[in-house]
Enzyme design. Structure first.
Site, PDB file in Angstrom:
ATOM      1  N   GLU A   9      35.041  45.305  35.293  1.00  0.00           N
ATOM      2  CA  GLU A   9      35.948  45.576  36.610  1.00  0.00           C
ATOM      3  C   GLU A   9      37.170  46.510  35.938  1.00  0.00           C
ATOM      4  OE1 GLU A   9      37.775  42.120  38.831  1.00  0.00           O
ATOM      5  OE2 GLU A   9      39.479  42.887  37.766  1.00  0.00           O
TER       6      GLU A   9
ATOM      7  N   PRO B  94      43.059  50.548  38.769  1.00  0.00           N
ATOM      8  CA  PRO B  94      43.528  51.861  38.865  1.00  0.00           C
ATOM      9  C   PRO B  94      44.472  52.111  38.025  1.00  0.00           C
ATOM     10  CG  PRO B  94      43.218  50.972  41.054  1.00  0.00           C
ATOM     11  CD  PRO B  94      43.128  49.809  40.167  1.00  0.00           C
ATOM     12  N   PRO B  95      44.976  53.688  37.583  1.00  0.00           N
ATOM     13  CA  PRO B  95      45.962  53.694  36.942  1.00  0.00           C
ATOM     14  C   PRO B  95      47.207  53.335  37.466  1.00  0.00           C
ATOM     15  CG  PRO B  95      44.875  55.699  37.435  1.00  0.00           C
ATOM     16  CD  PRO B  95      44.104  54.612  37.731  1.00  0.00           C
TER      17      PRO B  95
ATOM     18  N   THR C   9      39.589  47.139  41.138  1.00  0.00           N
ATOM     19  CA  THR C   9      40.431  46.234  41.908  1.00  0.00           C
ATOM     20  C   THR C   9      41.404  46.927  42.916  1.00  0.00           C
ATOM     21  OG1 THR C   9      42.077  46.562  40.314  1.00  0.00           O
ATOM     22  CG2 THR C   9      40.530  44.615  39.864  1.00  0.00           C
TER      23      THR C   9
ATOM     24  N   HIS D  57      40.682  27.233  43.066  1.00  0.00           N
ATOM     25  CA  HIS D  57      41.658  28.229  43.604  1.00  0.00           C
ATOM     26  C   HIS D  57      42.943  27.352  43.432  1.00  0.00           C
ATOM     27  CE1 HIS D  57      44.355  30.443  46.310  1.00  0.00           C
ATOM     28  NE2 HIS D  57      43.767  31.412  45.611  1.00  0.00           N
TER      29      HIS D  57
HETATM   30  P1  FAD Z   1      40.030  32.584  50.168  1.00  0.00           P
HETATM   31  O1  FAD Z   1      38.533  32.746  49.998  1.00  0.00           O
HETATM   32  O2  FAD Z   1      40.618  32.932  51.538  1.00  0.00           O
HETATM   33  O3  FAD Z   1      40.785  31.303  49.726  1.00  0.00           O
HETATM   34  C1  FAD Z   1      42.255  31.319  49.490  1.00  0.00           C
HETATM   35  C2  FAD Z   1      42.756  29.760  49.389  1.00  0.00           C
HETATM   36  O4  FAD Z   1      42.274  29.330  50.812  1.00  0.00           O
HETATM   37  C3  FAD Z   1      41.590  28.952  48.754  1.00  0.00           C
HETATM   38  O5  FAD Z   1      42.444  27.965  48.265  1.00  0.00           O
HETATM   39  C4  FAD Z   1      40.574  28.378  49.663  1.00  0.00           C
HETATM   40  O6  FAD Z   1      40.047  27.191  49.332  1.00  0.00           O
HETATM   41  C5  FAD Z   1      41.626  28.106  51.031  1.00  0.00           C
HETATM   42  N1  FAD Z   1      40.799  28.598  52.313  1.00  0.00           N
HETATM   43  C6  FAD Z   1      39.790  29.479  52.307  1.00  0.00           C
HETATM   44  N2  FAD Z   1      39.570  29.464  53.910  1.00  0.00           N
HETATM   45  C7  FAD Z   1      40.090  28.412  54.475  1.00  0.00           C
HETATM   46  C8  FAD Z   1      40.456  27.930  55.587  1.00  0.00           C
HETATM   47  N3  FAD Z   1      39.638  28.409  56.656  1.00  0.00           N
HETATM   48  N4  FAD Z   1      41.052  26.882  55.969  1.00  0.00           N
HETATM   49  C9  FAD Z   1      41.997  26.418  54.899  1.00  0.00           C
HETATM   50  N5  FAD Z   1      41.978  26.763  53.694  1.00  0.00           N
HETATM   51  C10 FAD Z   1      41.134  27.828  53.193  1.00  0.00           C
HETATM   52  N6  FAD Z   1      43.493  40.045  43.860  1.00  0.00           N
HETATM   53  C11 FAD Z   1      44.037  41.182  44.303  1.00  0.00           C
HETATM   54  O7  FAD Z   1      45.305  41.289  44.896  1.00  0.00           O
HETATM   55  N7  FAD Z   1      43.423  42.373  43.960  1.00  0.00           N
HETATM   56  C12 FAD Z   1      42.081  42.314  43.421  1.00  0.00           C
HETATM   57  O8  FAD Z   1      41.131  43.377  43.307  1.00  0.00           O
HETATM   58  C13 FAD Z   1      41.509  41.080  43.221  1.00  0.00           C
HETATM   59  N8  FAD Z   1      40.380  40.813  42.640  1.00  0.00           N
HETATM   60  C14 FAD Z   1      39.588  39.751  42.384  1.00  0.00           C
HETATM   61  C15 FAD Z   1      38.285  39.477  42.065  1.00  0.00           C
HETATM   62  C16 FAD Z   1      37.873  38.268  41.540  1.00  0.00           C
HETATM   63  C17 FAD Z   1      36.578  38.157  41.032  1.00  0.00           C
HETATM   64  C18 FAD Z   1      38.760  37.106  41.667  1.00  0.00           C
HETATM   65  C19 FAD Z   1      37.989  35.580  41.440  1.00  0.00           C
HETATM   66  C20 FAD Z   1      40.022  37.236  42.324  1.00  0.00           C
HETATM   67  C21 FAD Z   1      40.670  38.469  42.555  1.00  0.00           C
HETATM   68  N9  FAD Z   1      41.697  38.640  43.116  1.00  0.00           N
HETATM   69  C22 FAD Z   1      42.071  39.814  43.316  1.00  0.00           C
HETATM   70  C23 FAD Z   1      42.659  37.525  43.299  1.00  0.00           C
HETATM   71  C24 FAD Z   1      42.657  36.836  44.920  1.00  0.00           C
HETATM   72  O9  FAD Z   1      43.167  37.735  45.673  1.00  0.00           O
HETATM   73  C25 FAD Z   1      43.419  35.542  44.789  1.00  0.00           C
HETATM   74  O10 FAD Z   1      42.702  34.642  44.174  1.00  0.00           O
HETATM   75  C26 FAD Z   1      43.707  35.017  46.129  1.00  0.00           C
HETATM   76  O11 FAD Z   1      44.839  34.085  46.148  1.00  0.00           O
HETATM   77  C27 FAD Z   1      42.680  34.351  46.643  1.00  0.00           C
HETATM   78  O12 FAD Z   1      41.596  35.216  47.397  1.00  0.00           O
HETATM   79  P2  FAD Z   1      40.238  34.686  47.753  1.00  0.00           P
HETATM   80  O13 FAD Z   1      39.520  36.003  48.296  1.00  0.00           O
HETATM   81  O14 FAD Z   1      39.564  33.633  47.031  1.00  0.00           O
HETATM   82  O15 FAD Z   1      40.856  33.836  49.050  1.00  0.00           O
END
Ligand code: FAD
Length: 317
Positions: free
Chosen positions: A18, A21-22, A49, A183
């Site tokens: 991964e 971006p700069p 990202t 999370h």
């Molecule tokens: P979700 O899957 O929506 O989950 C968020 C929280 O809500 C979790 O605690 C989950 O248990 C809970 N939840 C989910 N659905 C529900 C529901 N229906 N009801 C109640 N609770 C629910 N961040 C960036 O800003 N840019 C990036 O490029 C980036 N890349 C990433 C790449 C990877 C591989 C990972 C692991 C993380 C990355 N992140 C990035 C961080 C990510 O955006 C954060 O961790 C964010 O807080 C959660 O994103 P998620 O997609 O896991 O959220």
């Protein structure tokens, strides 16, 4: 090609990574300089990202604070196109709920489709620095699940405006995030895995994990996912430790534990160059054990620096 196709065609564990971006104002050349040394390990895809807007405050000559909303690292979609053009491999843009209305999202998806991008990592994103909890845009997606559903709808030719003529279906492969150490907002690992399953049931094709330093956490997570009925590939995400400060920074930022043996080894290092070596050796051991267990792909978080990832890949691939 879709990430899932790369995985099913592969005879051995794949190498991917991964990049960020700069910072705004810097050249894309810095990205290429970090990707070039990793190309000999034949990554079939590279993730880019996405960084949402931030609120910053600037002190004015009159003493007042001026509030500004800026994006420090724009360019995700452009970098994906540049990677595909230069290296002839797939680029996987990360796409967030945060900062996007559903209309904005649909328009980005159309851009990605027109560019020939086949994969998207669908994420919620974190809260803004000035907010305690994540706040979606008005008419935006609330959870990654909602974003997955929107992409699946477009894959079925369902646009937001149902009266559109000639609704062309897209064909995106959808990745989502998984957290072996849960999370940080989830009340328990089990409920977090239930939410992960909801993303998979909605149409996510594969999972990439948050970074971890203890492989047992990954193995236990994969087992629990399987028991919950999650059957898509779960790609482990790895990051080599690269400095003493990261001992507190990484647990704070990513909500992960660092094993005592690794902490002790880092504390005994005389400088950050020595820490880098410890980080590389630890990550090599993690990688070798994960490959032996049959993982489909190892995904490295380069954080914009490829030197240590190269040192690891040279010993592992
Ligand atoms: P979700 O899957 O929506 O989950 C968020 C929280 O809500 C979790 O605690 C989950 O248990 C809970 N939840 C989910 N659905 C529900 C529901 N229906 N009801 C109640 N609770 C629910 N961040 C960036 O800003 N840019 C990036 O490029 C980036 N890349 C990433 C790449 C990877 C591989 C990972 C692991 C993380 C990355 N992140 C990035 C961080 C990510 O955006 C954060 O961790 C964010 O807080 C959660 O994103 P998620 O997609 O896991 O959220």
């Amino acid at each position: 090609m879709k990430v899932t196709e790369h995985i099913s065609n592969a005879k051995e564990t794949l190498f991917s990574f991964e990049i960020l971006p700069p910072l705004k104002g810097q050249t894309i050349q810095t990205i290429f300089e970090n990707i070039d040394p990793l190309m000999e390990f034949k990554p079939p895809f590279i993730d880019v990202t996405y960084h949402r807007e931030e609120v910053v405050y600037k002190r004015m000559p009159n003493g007042y604070l001026e509030e500004k909303t800026i994006r420090k690292r724009p360019g995700t979609v452009g970098i994906c196109a540049a990677i595909m053009n230069r290296y002839k491999i797939d680029a996987v843009p990360h796409l967030l709920c945060g900062g996007f209305t559903k209309e904005d999202t649909e328009n980005v998806l159309i851009d990605l489709d027109f560019l020939g991008i086949d994969n998207i990592l669908a994420l919620r994103g974190d809260s803004m620095k000035n907010e305690t909890y994540f706040v979606p845009e008005v008419n935006g997606n609330n959870y990654a699940l909602d974003l997955v559903e929107q992409i699946v709808n477009l894959n079925q030719g369902k646009y937001l405006d149902e009266e559109l003529q000639n609704q062309t279906a897209t064909n995106f492969c959808i990745g989502v995030a998984g957290y072996p150490e849960k999370h940080f907002e989830a009340p328990s690992l089990n409920t977090d895995i239930q939410q992960l399953k909801a993303k998979v049931d909605a149409g996510a094709d594969y999972i990439v994990t948050q970074l971890f330093f203890d492989n047992n956490k990954y193995f236990e997570f994969v087992e629990k996912c399987k028991q919950s009925g999650i059957n898509v590939p779960i790609i482990p995400g790895l990051k080599p430790l690269a400095g003493k400060k990261q001992l507190s920074l990484l647990p704070h930022r990513f909500h992960v534990d660092i094993p005592d043996d690794l902490v002790a080894a880092v504390i005994h290092c005389k400088d950050n160059e020595a820490v880098k070596q410890v980080g590389i050796e630890w990550c090599v051991q993690q990688s070798k054990e994960l490959i032996a267990s049959g993982v489909p792909c190892l995904h490295y978080y380069s954080m914009g620096k490829s030197e240590n990832i190269r040192a690891i890949a040279a010993q592992v691939f």
